[in-house]
Scaffold this motif. Structure first.
Motif, PDB file in Angstrom:
ATOM      1  N   ALA A   1       0.859  -1.392  -0.028  1.00 21.43           N
ATOM      2  CA  ALA A   1      -0.111  -0.296   0.155  1.00 21.43           C
ATOM      3  C   ALA A   1       0.958   1.026  -0.171  1.00 21.43           C
ATOM      4  O   ALA A   1       2.100   1.469   0.154  1.00 21.43           O
ATOM      5  N   ARG A   2       0.574   2.289  -0.130  1.00 20.01           N
ATOM      6  CA  ARG A   2       0.782   4.215   0.156  1.00 20.01           C
ATOM      7  C   ARG A   2      -0.241   3.944   0.647  1.00 20.01           C
ATOM      8  O   ARG A   2      -1.131   4.246   0.914  1.00 20.01           O
ATOM      9  N   GLU A   3       1.271   5.350   1.332  1.00 18.51           N
ATOM     10  CA  GLU A   3       0.153   5.631   2.741  1.00 18.51           C
ATOM     11  C   GLU A   3       0.858   7.777   3.069  1.00 18.51           C
ATOM     12  O   GLU A   3       1.134   7.765   2.597  1.00 18.51           O
ATOM     13  N   VAL A   4      -0.179   8.576   3.726  1.00 17.99           N
ATOM     14  CA  VAL A   4       0.427   9.437   2.543  1.00 17.99           C
ATOM     15  C   VAL A   4      -0.144  10.569   4.705  1.00 17.99           C
ATOM     16  O   VAL A   4      -1.083  10.021   5.581  1.00 17.99           O
ATOM     17  N   VAL A   5       0.517  10.804   4.819  1.00 13.77           N
ATOM     18  CA  VAL A   5       0.824  11.217   6.001  1.00 13.77           C
ATOM     19  C   VAL A   5       1.172  13.433   6.200  1.00 13.77           C
ATOM     20  O   VAL A   5       1.461  13.857   5.648  1.00 13.77           O
ATOM     21  N   LYS A   6       0.408  13.587   7.516  1.00 10.37           N
ATOM     22  CA  LYS A   6       0.227  14.716   8.229  1.00 10.37           C
ATOM     23  C   LYS A   6       0.985  14.591   9.735  1.00 10.37           C
ATOM     24  O   LYS A   6       0.786  13.926   9.854  1.00 10.37           O
ATOM     25  N   GLY A   7       1.400  15.719   9.715  1.00 12.29           N
ATOM     26  CA  GLY A   7       2.089  16.560  11.005  1.00 12.29           C
ATOM     27  C   GLY A   7       1.334  16.922  12.111  1.00 12.29           C
ATOM     28  O   GLY A   7      -0.370  17.229  11.483  1.00 12.29           O
ATOM     29  N   ALA A   8       1.056  16.051  13.057  1.00 12.55           N
ATOM     30  CA  ALA A   8       0.059  15.730  14.560  1.00 12.55           C
ATOM     31  C   ALA A   8       1.285  15.834  15.439  1.00 12.55           C
ATOM     32  O   ALA A   8       1.402  14.634  15.981  1.00 12.55           O
ATOM     33  N   TRP A   9       1.155  17.353  16.079  1.00 13.11           N
ATOM     34  CA  TRP A   9       1.786  17.425  16.975  1.00 13.11           C
ATOM     35  C   TRP A   9       1.380  17.070  18.216  1.00 13.11           C
ATOM     36  O   TRP A   9       2.210  16.177  19.190  1.00 13.11           O
ATOM     37  N   TYR A  10       0.109  16.448  18.563  1.00  7.34           N
ATOM     38  CA  TYR A  10      -0.243  15.954  19.637  1.00  7.34           C
ATOM     39  C   TYR A  10      -0.509  14.239  19.168  1.00  7.34           C
ATOM     40  O   TYR A  10      -1.157  13.742  20.490  1.00  7.34           O
ATOM     41  N   ILE A  11       0.249  13.300  18.538  1.00  3.35           N
ATOM     42  CA  ILE A  11      -0.162  12.327  18.713  1.00  3.35           C
ATOM     43  C   ILE A  11       1.256  11.781  19.146  1.00  3.35           C
ATOM     44  O   ILE A  11       2.497  12.457  18.750  1.00  3.35           O
ATOM     45  N   PRO A  12       1.633  11.040  20.143  1.00  2.00           N
ATOM     46  CA  PRO A  12       2.375  10.646  20.903  1.00  2.00           C
ATOM     47  C   PRO A  12       3.513  10.065  19.925  1.00  2.00           C
ATOM     48  O   PRO A  12       3.701   9.487  19.425  1.00  2.00           O
ATOM     49  N   TYR A  13       5.042  10.236  20.518  1.00  2.00           N
ATOM     50  CA  TYR A  13       5.993   9.506  19.810  1.00  2.00           C
ATOM     51  C   TYR A  13       6.600   9.706  18.148  1.00  2.00           C
ATOM     52  O   TYR A  13       7.318  10.271  17.534  1.00  2.00           O
ATOM     53  N   LEU A  14       5.384   9.716  17.894  1.00  2.00           N
ATOM     54  CA  LEU A  14       5.752  10.014  15.494  1.00  2.00           C
ATOM     55  C   LEU A  14       5.262  11.474  15.931  1.00  2.00           C
ATOM     56  O   LEU A  14       5.666  11.899  14.582  1.00  2.00           O
ATOM     57  N   GLY A  15       4.295  12.475  16.508  1.00  2.00           N
ATOM     58  CA  GLY A  15       3.686  13.910  15.503  1.00  2.00           C
ATOM     59  C   GLY A  15       3.144  13.698  14.022  1.00  2.00           C
ATOM     60  O   GLY A  15       3.142  14.784  13.167  1.00  2.00           O
ATOM     61  N   ALA A  16       2.883  12.184  13.901  1.00  2.00           N
ATOM     62  CA  ALA A  16       1.986  12.145  12.709  1.00  2.00           C
ATOM     63  C   ALA A  16       0.629  11.123  12.160  1.00  2.00           C
ATOM     64  O   ALA A  16       0.351  10.483  13.563  1.00  2.00           O
ATOM     65  N   MET A  17      -0.267  11.675  11.686  1.00  2.00           N
ATOM     66  CA  MET A  17      -1.035  10.432  11.174  1.00  2.00           C
ATOM     67  C   MET A  17      -1.498  10.264   9.961  1.00  2.00           C
ATOM     68  O   MET A  17      -0.915  11.073   8.836  1.00  2.00           O
ATOM     69  N   LEU A  18      -1.837  10.023   9.754  1.00  2.00           N
ATOM     70  CA  LEU A  18      -2.715   9.291   8.621  1.00  2.00           C
ATOM     71  C   LEU A  18      -3.354   9.822   7.388  1.00  2.00           C
ATOM     72  O   LEU A  18      -4.268  10.072   8.311  1.00  2.00           O
ATOM     73  N   VAL A  19      -3.837   9.927   6.217  1.00  7.07           N
ATOM     74  CA  VAL A  19      -4.616  10.381   5.481  1.00  7.07           C
ATOM     75  C   VAL A  19      -5.360   9.830   5.330  1.00  7.07           C
ATOM     76  O   VAL A  19      -4.622   9.062   4.448  1.00  7.07           O
ATOM     77  N   SER A  20      -6.985   9.136   5.650  1.00 13.95           N
ATOM     78  CA  SER A  20      -7.517   7.698   5.211  1.00 13.95           C
ATOM     79  C   SER A  20      -7.438   7.997   3.795  1.00 13.95           C
ATOM     80  O   SER A  20      -7.666   9.079   3.270  1.00 13.95           O
ATOM     81  N   PRO A  21      -7.408   6.438   2.940  1.00 12.55           N
ATOM     82  CA  PRO A  21      -7.594   6.855   1.110  1.00 12.55           C
ATOM     83  C   PRO A  21      -8.459   7.047   1.511  1.00 12.55           C
ATOM     84  O   PRO A  21      -8.749   7.293  -0.767  1.00 12.55           O
ATOM     85  N   LYS A  22      -9.467   6.794   1.958  1.00 11.24           N
ATOM     86  CA  LYS A  22     -10.637   7.114   1.395  1.00 11.24           C
ATOM     87  C   LYS A  22     -11.210   8.279   1.122  1.00 11.24           C
ATOM     88  O   LYS A  22     -11.729   9.284   0.062  1.00 11.24           O
ATOM     89  N   LYS A  23     -10.997   9.348   2.360  1.00 13.68           N
ATOM     90  CA  LYS A  23     -10.556  10.579   2.378  1.00 13.68           C
ATOM     91  C   LYS A  23     -10.019  10.815   0.778  1.00 13.68           C
ATOM     92  O   LYS A  23     -10.172  12.279   0.052  1.00 13.68           O
ATOM     93  N   ARG A  24      -8.732  11.147   0.369  1.00 17.96           N
ATOM     94  CA  ARG A  24      -8.150  10.932  -0.875  1.00 17.96           C
ATOM     95  C   ARG A  24      -8.744  10.106  -1.686  1.00 17.96           C
ATOM     96  O   ARG A  24      -8.113  10.633  -3.355  1.00 17.96           O
ATOM     97  N   GLU A  25      -9.560   9.966  -1.956  1.00 18.34           N
ATOM     98  CA  GLU A  25     -10.615   9.253  -3.205  1.00 18.34           C
ATOM     99  C   GLU A  25      -9.511   8.079  -3.762  1.00 18.34           C
ATOM    100  O   GLU A  25      -9.413   8.453  -5.072  1.00 18.34           O
ATOM    101  N   VAL A  26      -9.064   7.381  -3.549  1.00 23.96           N
ATOM    102  CA  VAL A  26      -8.131   6.675  -4.265  1.00 23.96           C
ATOM    103  C   VAL A  26      -8.689   5.220  -3.993  1.00 23.96           C
ATOM    104  O   VAL A  26      -9.516   4.800  -3.456  1.00 23.96           O
ATOM    105  N   PRO A  27      -8.098   4.696  -5.129  1.00 26.13           N
ATOM    106  CA  PRO A  27      -8.434   3.093  -5.379  1.00 26.13           C
ATOM    107  C   PRO A  27      -8.118   2.097  -3.830  1.00 26.13           C
ATOM    108  O   PRO A  27      -7.023   1.811  -3.650  1.00 26.13           O
TER     109      PRO A  27
END
Ligand code: BGC
Length: 437
Positions: free
Chosen positions: A291-317
């Motif tokens: 798969a491919r994942e698309v990532v956004k900065g998210a300072w409030y997520i512990p250790y990683l400071g990142a969250m995934l932008v779900s494929p559904k939101k991105r309108e990809v297959p």
């Protein structure tokens, strides 16, 4: 252009997803046998006690693989079938089962490949802390030596540990896979121990001459959501976690501390000499990417400071796994690995897509055709990609997702467990007969 002629197609399966017979012939409990007893952890409330019943139907499955024209049969060994307590007394009936599988492959003209560990730790070792406990190093070393002494005369190609990052990430960080542990300490200790164990396992196997020994790594293409600084840094962190932590220490590059601050947590478990001991010149790398994942900065997520932008939101297959369908990842990662070492042989040691029962198999055929396009490109560039192992032969137990996602190129009837080739298997058989890459 000998790479073209030697390009090989095979298939991969894993013990806990296929064998069933979970207590047969002296087998001990594994963490997946225990985990699925609390079946609310599995989406369809199923377990793997019978799975595809490979334990009793291995001949039929090997015959099917041969009939399709596949040349490699990669299977994993269940540690608790060989050592019911994880260490100590060897279960000879477990040894006999795998000897039967190997002998049947050899007789049928398909090459057996062994994976020593595909996520099913003996429960008795988990009771002592599992991968979190450093004592696991000796247990794994001892187990691998037993496999070598019993099977290495007949099996030349070995994969040590399948996808350390997924195994430890899902099982010891997120708690969604067996043994269901969570948290940064569990993760950091376990990942370091697993990587070290694998380096030790390599040495144990290489004591025997002429073995070809590699590892299989999970790779996920990571991209930033936007070009802003925060998203780009977040993407670097996730890329380092998913695609570098389990690779670069073996190359002598250490943990990717600069991009991934979490590496400092892992380093707390590093003892003197460990980084040197990790350096391993595997005979080949097995690349597995879905798969491919698309990532956004998210300072409030512990250790990683990142969250995934779900494929559904991105309108990809999206496949039934909820993953973006991304066959181009294979080309991307093969090229990326070739940059580490252009001479090192590479394999796509798993490759596939899950559909639902109802979906038309054409989508899977299209997926493999796209993968083949990428393969042709990398072979033309002279990269040492040796072959593809399909994930997977028969629809099986897809871990926490149960039996709903269908990765197989062969369908299994739910009640009878009868096998029937899907359109992909029929297409592949035809393709392999007329192969022109
Ligand atoms: C694993 C398989 C799994 C597949 C699909 C790979 O990460 O090695 O066991 O079934 O992905 O999720």
């Amino acid at each position: 252009m000998d790479d073209f002629e030697n390009f090989t197609w095979g298939v991969t399966i894993a013990a806990a997803q296929t064998e069933g017979a979970y207590l047969a012939d002296g087998k001990g409990m594994s963490i997946w046998d225990t985990f699925t007893q609390k079946s609310r952890r599995i989406k369809d409330r199923s377990n793997n006690q019978i799975a595809t019943d490979f334990y009793h139907r291995y001949k039929e499955d090997i015959d099917l693989a041969v009939d399709i024209g596949l040349k490699i049969f990669r299977f994993s060994i269940s540690w608790s079938r060989i050592l019911p307590d994880g260490s100590g007394k060897i279960n000879q009936r477990g040894i006999a089962f795998y000897n039967n599988v190997i002998d049947y492959c050899l007789k049928a003209g398909i090459e057996p490949w062994i994976t020593t560990y595909h996520w099913d730790l003996p429960q008795r070792l988990q009771d002592k802390g599992g991968w979190k406990n450093r004592e696991i190093l000796l247990d794994y070393e001892n187990y691998v030596a037993i496999l070598r002494d019993h099977f290495a005369d007949k099996v030349k190609n070995w994969i040590l540990i399948n996808e350390a990052i997924v195994c430890i990430g899902a099982g010891y960080f997120l708690g969604i896979h067996a043994p269901g542990k969570r948290g940064i300490r569990n993760f950091s200790a376990s990942i370091h121990h697993m990587l070290l164990a694998q380096a030790m396992g390599f040495k144990v196997l290489k004591e025997k001459e002429n073995l070809n020994v590699g590892t299989a790594v999970s790779c996920t293409k990571i991209e930033p959501f936007t070009n802003n600084f925060s998203d780009k840094k977040a993407a670097d962190r996730i890329d380092a976690l998913m695609n570098r932590v389990c690779i670069e220490p073996y190359l002598g590059l250490g943990y990717p501390e600069k991009e991934l601050p979490l590496s400092k947590r892992i380093k707390k478990f590093v003892q003197e000499g460990d980084m040197e001991a990790l350096k391993t010149d595997f005979d080949f790398w097995g690349i597995q990417t879905y798969a491919r994942e698309v990532v956004k900065g998210a300072w409030y997520i512990p250790y990683l400071g990142a969250m995934l932008v779900s494929p559904k939101k991105r309108e990809v297959p999206v496949s039934i796994m909820g993953w973006e369908t991304y066959p181009h990842g294979t080309q991307y990662f093969v090229e990326r690995f070739a940059r580490y070492d252009p001479k090192k042989p590479l394999w796509l040691s798993e490759c596939g897509i899950a559909l639902s029962q109802e979906e038309d198999d054409q989508e899977r055929i299209a997926y493999y055709k796209d993968v083949i396009k990428g393969v042709k490109k990398v072979l033309h560039k002279g990269i040492h990609l040796k072959g593809i192992l399909i994930w997977t032969l028969v629809d099986n137990f897809e871990w926490a997702e149960g039996y709903v996602p269908k990765f197989g190129i062969i369908k299994m009837e739910e009640n009878t467990l009868n096998r029937k080739m899907k359109k992909t298997a029929i297409w592949l058989k035809e393709y392999l007969l007329n192969i022109k890459l």
